[in-house]
Motif scaffolding. Sequence first.
Motif, PDB file in Angstrom:
ATOM      1  N   GLY A  25       0.813  -1.205   0.000  1.00  0.00           N
ATOM      2  CA  GLY A  25       0.000   0.000   0.000  1.00  0.00           C
ATOM      3  C   GLY A  25       0.851   1.262   0.000  1.00  0.00           C
ATOM      4  N   TRP A  26       0.175   2.369  -0.130  1.00  0.00           N
ATOM      5  CA  TRP A  26       0.826   3.677  -0.164  1.00  0.00           C
ATOM      6  C   TRP A  26       0.183   4.573   0.887  1.00  0.00           C
ATOM      7  CZ3 TRP A  26       4.917   5.000  -3.328  1.00  0.00           C
ATOM      8  CH2 TRP A  26       5.293   4.009  -4.241  1.00  0.00           C
ATOM      9  N   THR A  27       0.998   5.411   1.492  1.00  0.00           N
ATOM     10  CA  THR A  27       0.531   6.325   2.517  1.00  0.00           C
ATOM     11  C   THR A  27       0.746   7.752   2.048  1.00  0.00           C
ATOM     12  OG1 THR A  27       1.132   4.729   4.217  1.00  0.00           O
ATOM     13  CG2 THR A  27       0.756   6.982   4.942  1.00  0.00           C
ATOM     14  N   LEU A  28      -0.282   8.580   2.213  1.00  0.00           N
ATOM     15  CA  LEU A  28      -0.189   9.998   1.884  1.00  0.00           C
ATOM     16  C   LEU A  28       0.155  10.744   3.163  1.00  0.00           C
ATOM     17  CD1 LEU A  28      -0.563  12.267  -0.228  1.00  0.00           C
ATOM     18  CD2 LEU A  28      -2.955  12.400   0.525  1.00  0.00           C
ATOM     19  N   TRP A  29       1.294  11.439   3.149  1.00  0.00           N
ATOM     20  CA  TRP A  29       1.758  12.186   4.308  1.00  0.00           C
ATOM     21  C   TRP A  29       1.592  13.685   4.070  1.00  0.00           C
ATOM     22  CZ3 TRP A  29       3.069  10.047   8.881  1.00  0.00           C
ATOM     23  CH2 TRP A  29       3.293   8.676   8.884  1.00  0.00           C
ATOM     24  N   MET A 103       4.246  29.517   5.221  1.00  0.00           N
ATOM     25  CA  MET A 103       4.014  28.082   5.378  1.00  0.00           C
ATOM     26  C   MET A 103       4.218  27.375   4.046  1.00  0.00           C
ATOM     27  SD  MET A 103       0.751  27.695   7.956  1.00  0.00           S
ATOM     28  CE  MET A 103      -0.412  28.324   6.778  1.00  0.00           C
ATOM     29  N   ALA A 104       4.930  26.262   4.107  1.00  0.00           N
ATOM     30  CA  ALA A 104       5.063  25.357   2.967  1.00  0.00           C
ATOM     31  C   ALA A 104       4.357  24.072   3.379  1.00  0.00           C
ATOM     32  CB  ALA A 104       6.523  25.100   2.642  1.00  0.00           C
ATOM     33  N   LEU A 105       3.255  23.778   2.711  1.00  0.00           N
ATOM     34  CA  LEU A 105       2.412  22.633   3.045  1.00  0.00           C
ATOM     35  C   LEU A 105       2.500  21.630   1.909  1.00  0.00           C
ATOM     36  CD1 LEU A 105      -0.643  24.886   3.956  1.00  0.00           C
ATOM     37  CD2 LEU A 105       1.049  23.973   5.555  1.00  0.00           C
ATOM     38  N   SER A 106       2.879  20.403   2.206  1.00  0.00           N
ATOM     39  CA  SER A 106       3.029  19.436   1.120  1.00  0.00           C
ATOM     40  C   SER A 106       2.340  18.121   1.457  1.00  0.00           C
ATOM     41  CB  SER A 106       4.504  19.187   0.809  1.00  0.00           C
ATOM     42  OG  SER A 106       5.154  18.630   1.924  1.00  0.00           O
ATOM     43  N   TYR A 107       1.896  17.450   0.403  1.00  0.00           N
ATOM     44  CA  TYR A 107       1.308  16.113   0.489  1.00  0.00           C
ATOM     45  C   TYR A 107       2.159  15.199  -0.380  1.00  0.00           C
ATOM     46  CZ  TYR A 107      -2.869  18.084   2.659  1.00  0.00           C
ATOM     47  OH  TYR A 107      -3.734  18.703   3.516  1.00  0.00           O
ATOM     48  N   THR A 108       2.682  14.111   0.208  1.00  0.00           N
ATOM     49  CA  THR A 108       3.603  13.234  -0.498  1.00  0.00           C
ATOM     50  C   THR A 108       3.205  11.776  -0.301  1.00  0.00           C
ATOM     51  OG1 THR A 108       5.364  14.828  -0.042  1.00  0.00           O
ATOM     52  CG2 THR A 108       6.046  12.662  -0.815  1.00  0.00           C
ATOM     53  N   ASN A 113       5.742   1.093   3.918  1.00  0.00           N
ATOM     54  CA  ASN A 113       6.822   0.631   4.787  1.00  0.00           C
ATOM     55  C   ASN A 113       7.983   1.627   4.878  1.00  0.00           C
ATOM     56  OD1 ASN A 113       7.743   0.307   2.210  1.00  0.00           O
ATOM     57  ND2 ASN A 113       8.387  -1.818   2.449  1.00  0.00           N
ATOM     58  N   ARG A 114       7.816   2.832   4.369  1.00  0.00           N
ATOM     59  CA  ARG A 114       8.889   3.828   4.382  1.00  0.00           C
ATOM     60  C   ARG A 114       8.632   4.862   5.465  1.00  0.00           C
ATOM     61  NH1 ARG A 114      10.574   7.431  -0.742  1.00  0.00           N
ATOM     62  NH2 ARG A 114      12.091   8.755   0.285  1.00  0.00           N
ATOM     63  N   PRO A 116       8.760   8.449   6.609  1.00  0.00           N
ATOM     64  CA  PRO A 116       8.934   9.786   6.036  1.00  0.00           C
ATOM     65  C   PRO A 116       9.830  10.675   6.886  1.00  0.00           C
ATOM     66  CG  PRO A 116       6.758   9.565   6.976  1.00  0.00           C
ATOM     67  CD  PRO A 116       7.393   8.212   7.040  1.00  0.00           C
ATOM     68  N   TRP A 117       9.961  10.385   8.186  1.00  0.00           N
ATOM     69  CA  TRP A 117      10.845  11.188   9.035  1.00  0.00           C
ATOM     70  C   TRP A 117      12.294  11.053   8.590  1.00  0.00           C
ATOM     71  CZ3 TRP A 117       9.399  14.975  12.029  1.00  0.00           C
ATOM     72  CH2 TRP A 117       8.114  14.983  12.568  1.00  0.00           C
ATOM     73  N   ALA A 118      12.627   9.934   7.959  1.00  0.00           N
ATOM     74  CA  ALA A 118      14.001   9.714   7.499  1.00  0.00           C
ATOM     75  C   ALA A 118      14.379  10.700   6.402  1.00  0.00           C
ATOM     76  CB  ALA A 118      14.159   8.283   6.995  1.00  0.00           C
ATOM     77  N   ASP A 119      13.380  11.268   5.705  1.00  0.00           N
ATOM     78  CA  ASP A 119      13.656  12.200   4.619  1.00  0.00           C
ATOM     79  C   ASP A 119      13.802  13.651   5.078  1.00  0.00           C
ATOM     80  OD1 ASP A 119      13.632  10.194   2.745  1.00  0.00           O
ATOM     81  OD2 ASP A 119      11.490  10.379   2.395  1.00  0.00           O
TER      82      ASP A 119
END
Length: 134
Positions: A25-29, A103-108, A113-114, A116-119
């Motif tokens: 699956g994919w997660t939208l952050w 503000m810079a607001l992003s959806y990624t 299983n990844r 996102p804090w690592a990025d």
Amino acid sequence: MKLVATIFLTALAVTTSTNALAESGWTLWFENKTTINGTRFWPELEMAGSANTFEKCVELQQHYLAAHLKRLNSMNHKNPDALKSTNSQVGSEIISNSKGLFMALSYTCFPENRDPWADLAPVEKPVGAIGPDH
């Protein structure tokens, strides 16, 4: 013979990991980077949604971006006495700017299983950043 076995096992491992990624699956952050009067705050990161495929995640991303931009723009109209902001979408990011506030607001979309804090770079807090140590 060992070379053939090594090549086969390597190809099998690559194929298995590629198939596992395609089926996962994919997660939208959602990420919010805020600066107020020159002080950068530690980024906020939260899960916004999930999807079975990358394509569905991108559809969800576009929906969230459009809805978020609409909300920001409607705030300018709902309260005429409030400080107005200029809001624009650039790719998967919304930039909102008003006097003293940026503000810079992003959806990624990330594989489920990844982490996102690592990025988030740098690992250390930026100079002047406020927020918890990561």
